[in-house]
Design an enzyme around this catalytic site. Structure first.
Site, short mmCIF file in Angstrom:
data_model
loop_
_atom_site.label_atom_id
_atom_site.label_comp_id
_atom_site.label_asym_id
_atom_site.label_seq_id
_atom_site.Cartn_x
_atom_site.Cartn_y
_atom_site.Cartn_z
N GLN A 41 0.85 -1.20 0.00
CA GLN A 41 0.00 0.00 0.00
C GLN A 41 0.88 1.24 0.00
OE1 GLN A 41 -3.42 -0.74 3.08
NE2 GLN A 41 -1.76 -2.13 3.56
N ASP B 166 6.17 4.76 -1.43
CA ASP B 166 7.52 5.31 -1.22
C ASP B 166 8.61 4.64 -2.07
OD1 ASP B 166 8.00 2.86 0.14
OD2 ASP B 166 7.57 3.75 2.09
N HIS C 42 -1.54 1.49 -4.26
CA HIS C 42 -1.89 2.91 -4.14
C HIS C 42 -1.00 3.81 -4.98
CE1 HIS C 42 -3.96 1.83 -0.05
NE2 HIS C 42 -4.66 1.47 -1.09
N CYS D 235 -0.27 11.55 -16.84
CA CYS D 235 -1.12 12.57 -17.44
C CYS D 235 -2.58 12.11 -17.34
CB CYS D 235 -0.73 12.75 -18.91
SG CYS D 235 -1.75 13.95 -19.74
N CYS E 276 3.04 17.40 -19.71
CA CYS E 276 3.11 16.09 -20.37
C CYS E 276 3.79 16.25 -21.73
CB CYS E 276 1.68 15.55 -20.54
SG CYS E 276 1.61 14.07 -21.55
N CYS F 33 0.90 15.62 -24.58
CA CYS F 33 -0.23 16.53 -24.88
C CYS F 33 -0.11 17.89 -24.21
CB CYS F 33 -1.54 15.86 -24.49
SG CYS F 33 -1.75 15.70 -22.71
N GLY G 204 2.99 -4.73 8.88
CA GLY G 204 3.04 -3.27 9.08
C GLY G 204 1.85 -2.52 8.52
N SER H 125 -2.32 -1.44 9.37
CA SER H 125 -3.43 -1.47 10.33
C SER H 125 -4.61 -2.25 9.75
CB SER H 125 -3.86 -0.04 10.68
OG SER H 125 -4.21 0.66 9.50
P1 OAD Z 1 -1.34 2.79 9.07
O1 OAD Z 1 -0.66 4.02 9.54
O2 OAD Z 1 -2.83 2.74 9.14
O3 OAD Z 1 -0.82 1.52 9.91
C1 OAD Z 1 0.54 1.30 10.12
C2 OAD Z 1 0.67 0.02 10.90
O4 OAD Z 1 2.05 -0.23 11.06
C3 OAD Z 1 0.06 0.06 12.30
O5 OAD Z 1 -0.75 -1.09 12.48
C4 OAD Z 1 1.27 0.03 13.22
O6 OAD Z 1 1.02 -0.69 14.44
C5 OAD Z 1 2.28 -0.70 12.37
N1 OAD Z 1 3.69 -0.42 12.68
C6 OAD Z 1 4.26 0.67 13.24
N2 OAD Z 1 5.58 0.54 13.32
C7 OAD Z 1 5.88 -0.69 12.80
C8 OAD Z 1 7.08 -1.42 12.59
N3 OAD Z 1 8.28 -0.94 12.93
N4 OAD Z 1 6.98 -2.64 12.03
C9 OAD Z 1 5.79 -3.17 11.68
N5 OAD Z 1 4.63 -2.52 11.85
C10 OAD Z 1 4.67 -1.30 12.40
O7 OAD Z 1 -0.80 2.51 7.58
P2 OAD Z 1 -1.39 1.54 6.47
O8 OAD Z 1 -2.04 0.36 7.06
O9 OAD Z 1 -0.30 1.34 5.49
O10 OAD Z 1 -3.85 4.90 1.51
O11 OAD Z 1 -2.48 2.48 5.81
C11 OAD Z 1 -3.17 2.01 4.69
C12 OAD Z 1 -3.56 3.13 3.79
O12 OAD Z 1 -4.22 4.15 4.54
C13 OAD Z 1 -2.42 3.89 3.16
O13 OAD Z 1 -1.84 3.22 2.05
C14 OAD Z 1 -3.10 5.16 2.71
C15 OAD Z 1 -4.03 5.43 3.88
O14 OAD Z 1 -5.29 5.89 3.55
C16 OAD Z 1 -3.87 5.84 0.54
O15 OAD Z 1 -3.25 6.87 0.61
C17 OAD Z 1 -4.71 5.51 -0.66
#
Ligand code: OAD
Length: 258
Positions: free
Chosen positions: A109, A112, A127, A135, A157, A160, A197, A199
């Protein structure tokens, strides 16, 4: 199961050393040890993604340069950090599985690009990526790697002349269909699924965990915190992804006694 080891790292390590089709879903936590904030963690630098004026097609149309500049700030931040032990371990796992005729599908997701910088190939970026622009008019895409200088205005672009937008998924936008299809296929077809890693609250990404569970794959979470999925998983390993993944793929792991 009979014969399985009690320690979850040993147990999951055993599963990893024999599985041929492995799928991994990563989230912001996998980049935390590189120094990037998570999405929902305190002081998240990603909070602008909740602001439609910075992260939506309408916001971009209204003020392309403002939206571009904000994303360039994120790209600059990403360029300052390097892949950590978690990214490296997943790249190594991909190589090892490939060498023994298996397959690792790495689904992220994250926007980076750190998995690719660590050497992972074929990463499914659900994502999008800060390291590409596209574009909206003619769909041309260009690479915006970490070496490309930061600019204050959205580049035009080459095809275009319209302003290019960051190739990330914004507020209310659909995920890239082909990428999502491949992710769904690998989650439904794997023997072992790791959720690392994340949520697991954002769909459709989190739904891949449901798919893996339904298909009968061993499904594992690596996260310092529990998630809503924890009670349904075959194993949950609490801890930072870098440390845990490095231990899981230790080359000298003793084989599981038959
Ligand atoms: P979150 O910020 O919701 O969750 C990050 C998770 O990483 C949490 O469950 C933490 O407990 C865990 N965490 C923290 N440090 C860690 C470590 N050192 N090792 C392992 N886990 C660790 O981020 P995402 O779940 O990635 O979407 O969020 C999902 C999406 O929400 C993103 O891609 C973004 C956002 O809306 C878009 O932008 C479309």
């Amino acid at each position: 199961m009979p014969g399985e080891r009690n320690d979850p790292i040993q147990r999951v390590g055993d599963w990893l050393s024999t599985a041929r089709r492995v799928a991994v879903l990563t989230g912001a936590g996998v980049s935390a040890e590189s120094g990037l904030p998570t999405f929902r963690g305190a002081g998240s630098g990603w909070a602008g993604f909740n602001d439609a004026s910075l992260a939506s097609p309408d916001g971009f149309t209204a003020n392309p340069d403002r939206v571009w500049q904000w994303h360039e700030g994120l790209r600059a931040r990403v360029a300052e950090v390097t892949p950590n032990a978690a990214h490296r371990a997943l790249a190594e796992l991909g190589r090892r599985l490939g060498a023994r005729g298996g397959r690792l599908t790495l689904i992220t997701q994250n926007i980076d690009g750190l998995h690719q910088r660590a050497g992972s190939e074929g990463v499914l970026e659900l994502h999008g990526s800060l390291l590409r622009a596209r574009c909206m008019a003619c769909r041309q895409r260009i690479a915006m790697g970490i070496d490309v200088p930061i600019t204050r205005t959205a580049p035009a672009c080459g095809g275009c002349g319209q302003p290019l937008r960051p190739d990330v998924v914004w507020f209310g936008e659909a995920l890239p269909a082909e990428t999502l299809d491949q992710a769904v296929e690998s989650a439904a077809d794997c023997e072992l699924f790791l959720s690392v890693g994340t949520s697991a609250v954002v769909y459709p990404a989190a739904g891949l965990i449901d798919l893996a569970l339904r298909s009968g794959a061993r499904t594992v979470e690596i996260n310092p915190q529990p998630t809503a999925y924890t009670p349904r998983l075959a194993a949950s390993i609490r801890g930072p992804a870098g440390d845990i993944l490095a231990r899981l793929i230790e080359p000298c792991r003793p084989p599981h006694p038959a």
